[in-house]
Design an enzyme around this catalytic site. Structure first.
Site, mmCIF file in Angstrom:
data_model
loop_
_atom_site.group_PDB
_atom_site.id
_atom_site.type_symbol
_atom_site.label_atom_id
_atom_site.label_comp_id
_atom_site.label_asym_id
_atom_site.label_seq_id
_atom_site.Cartn_x
_atom_site.Cartn_y
_atom_site.Cartn_z
ATOM 1 N N LYS A 1 -4.844 35.990 22.893
ATOM 2 C CA LYS A 1 -3.567 36.144 22.195
ATOM 3 C C LYS A 1 -2.611 36.982 23.045
ATOM 4 C CE LYS A 1 -5.358 40.116 19.603
ATOM 5 N NZ LYS A 1 -5.534 40.744 18.284
ATOM 6 N N ASP B 1 16.165 48.295 34.922
ATOM 7 C CA ASP B 1 15.790 47.412 36.024
ATOM 8 C C ASP B 1 15.410 48.140 37.313
ATOM 9 O OD1 ASP B 1 16.823 45.119 34.415
ATOM 10 O OD2 ASP B 1 18.728 46.114 34.809
ATOM 11 N N TYR C 1 19.982 58.444 34.592
ATOM 12 C CA TYR C 1 20.708 58.729 33.357
ATOM 13 C C TYR C 1 20.395 60.129 32.831
ATOM 14 C CZ TYR C 1 21.873 53.751 33.019
ATOM 15 O OH TYR C 1 22.363 52.491 33.258
ATOM 16 N N HIS D 1 -13.774 42.314 11.388
ATOM 17 C CA HIS D 1 -13.348 43.036 12.591
ATOM 18 C C HIS D 1 -13.577 44.520 12.384
ATOM 19 C CE1 HIS D 1 -11.317 43.561 16.373
ATOM 20 N NE2 HIS D 1 -10.435 44.398 15.849
ATOM 21 N N CYS E 1 15.094 53.335 34.516
ATOM 22 C CA CYS E 1 16.196 52.524 34.002
ATOM 23 C C CYS E 1 15.671 51.153 33.562
ATOM 24 C CB CYS E 1 17.264 52.344 35.071
ATOM 25 S SG CYS E 1 17.839 53.880 35.827
ATOM 26 N N ARG F 1 -16.532 38.099 20.105
ATOM 27 C CA ARG F 1 -15.145 37.907 20.529
ATOM 28 C C ARG F 1 -14.814 38.911 21.633
ATOM 29 N NH1 ARG F 1 -14.862 38.379 14.907
ATOM 30 N NH2 ARG F 1 -13.762 40.364 15.122
ATOM 31 N N ARG G 1 -6.490 45.142 6.558
ATOM 32 C CA ARG G 1 -5.419 44.375 7.196
ATOM 33 C C ARG G 1 -5.326 43.017 6.518
ATOM 34 N NH1 ARG G 1 -5.625 44.108 13.716
ATOM 35 N NH2 ARG G 1 -7.471 42.832 13.271
#
Length: 399
Positions: free
Chosen positions: A54, A339, A290, A188, A337, A245, A158
């Site tokens: 997943k 990028d 920044y 689980h 930042c 699993r 859950r």
């Protein structure tokens, strides 16, 4: 590193520099395969495995991994979180069974049935609507059954039926449906990755007792019982049942620091690399990035790395993370930042523009692991891997 690893690493570096100079995640498929086989060696020979892929295989790439594992006999199939993830596998030629571990919404039931994707079931409306869709298909000539796995909630609060009278009634209902085949039943663990395994083992016993009850009451044997996750595969052999699993450990990451690594050999399968975009010398008193959260206190040689939180590289590494350049640590200066970010290369005089930067993996004889990066950033290892987004190209390595 041995000579083979050094040669492979040089070839990899050349490939990345030519094709993916900004950033590249190098995925070692051989390591993933080795990790799966190592885990299987710790199981009874007849125990099957589900490869949990997943979130695009925890960020490593679900399709290439599934295609590689298709020929492994001990791999029963795959687990995804959504029908969209499952269909990406089917659309790319993956044929083994796929189990959806979470809730599947009704809009996708026709897709599930047509592609033999197994939903987890735990609500009566799921059973009724799946039966209704299957009945309509049967009227057009379809003669199959919808294979489902019943989710049982023993630990997580859950999803799943509780292992009590109400849960037993749900299992009986599922078993009575004409067009539904209960292929599996699973739970689980919430605490299988701890030193004290008392909770996980007790929940395994509750789950096993519930299965025994519902099978006796319904005079049947549900074919696939499964509860063991990655940590359980390593340290709770009595949780194997019919199938296990494998998740985080197949990618070479530790379930936690409390899970021993001596029983099952697991090797890292991810490297994350970039190249220096720019180098500049600045005097003392210069704010960096920044907010000016870092100010140079002496003449400093800085390198800009063209990667940022827009790629999934954690902003929380600002002013405390580091990268490797020529096998040496280069501390991050200022805020990461979107990028780009800056590192201190004052102590790496050989560093030049376009030189390789290791964000995760090996640089010479030095290594930075995803676990260490997770600790530094305040995340855990597989959260970090999942957050490496599609803007980062993946380079798959075999042989």
């Amino acid at each position: 590193m041995n000579s083979h690893e050094i040669v492979s690493r040089l070839k990899l570096s050349e490939k990345m520099a030519l094709k993916y100079p900004r950033v590249c995640a190098a995925i070692d498929l051989d390591a993933i395969l080795s990790n799966m086989r190592s885990m299987h060696d710790n199981l009874k020979p007849e125990t099957k495995m589900i490869a949990v892929i997943k979130t695009d295989g925890y960020g490593f790439g679900a399709v290439p991994i599934a295609k590689m594992l298709e020929t492994e006999d001990y791999i029963w199939g795959y687990a995804s979180a959504t029908v969209e993830e499952a269909m990406e596998l089917r659309d790319n030629g993956v044929v083994k069974p796929i189990l959806i571990l979470g809730y599947t919404f009704p809009f996708s039931y026709d897709t599930l049935i047509d592609n033999e994707i197994r939903p987890a079931v735990f609500r009566y409306d799921q059973l009724e609507q799946l039966e209704e869709r299957a009945l309509l298909k049967a009227k057009t000539g379809w003669n199959g059954k919808v294979k489902v796995h019943i989710a049982v909630d023993t630990s997580m609060s859950r999803i799943g039926v509780r292992p009590d009278d109400e849960g037993a009634a749900f299992v009986a209902k599922a078993l009575s449906m004409k067009y539904i085949e209960v292929e599996g039943i699973f739970t689980h663990f919430a605490r299988a990755d701890e030193k004290d395994l008392t909770d996980a083992i007790s929940k395994k016993d509750i789950f096993a007792s519930f299965i025994e009850r519902v099978e006796k009451e319904n005079n049947c044997r549900i074919p696939l019982h499964h509860c063991a996750n990655s940590a359980s595969i390593i340290q709770i052999p009595q949780a194997q049942m019919d199938m296990v699993r494998a998740g985080v450990t197949m990618y070479g990451m530790k379930p936690s620091e409390d899970v021993p690594t001596d029983k099952v050999k697991i090797g890292p399968a991810l490297g994350l690399y970039s190249h220096i975009a720019y180098i500049k010398d600045v005097p003392a008193g210069v704010p960096v990035s920044y907010g000016g959260t870092f100010v140079t206190d002496k003449p400093t040689r800085m390198a800009t790395v063209p990667v940022g939180y827009g790629d999934g590289y954690p902003r929380s590494l600002s002013n405390k993370g580091y990268v490797l350049i020529h096998g040496k640590k280069a501390p991050i200066l200022g805020r990461v930042c979107m990028d780009q970010f800056m590192v201190d290369v004052s102590d790496i005089p050989e560093a030049l523009e376009n030189d390789e930067v290791t964000l995760i993996g090996w640089s010479g004889d030095s290594h930075i692991s995803i676990e260490e990066l997770g600790d530094l950033s305040g995340r855990f290892n597989y959260e970090l891997a999942c957050d490496l987004n599609p803007r980062i190209p993946r380079l798959y390595i075999r042989g």
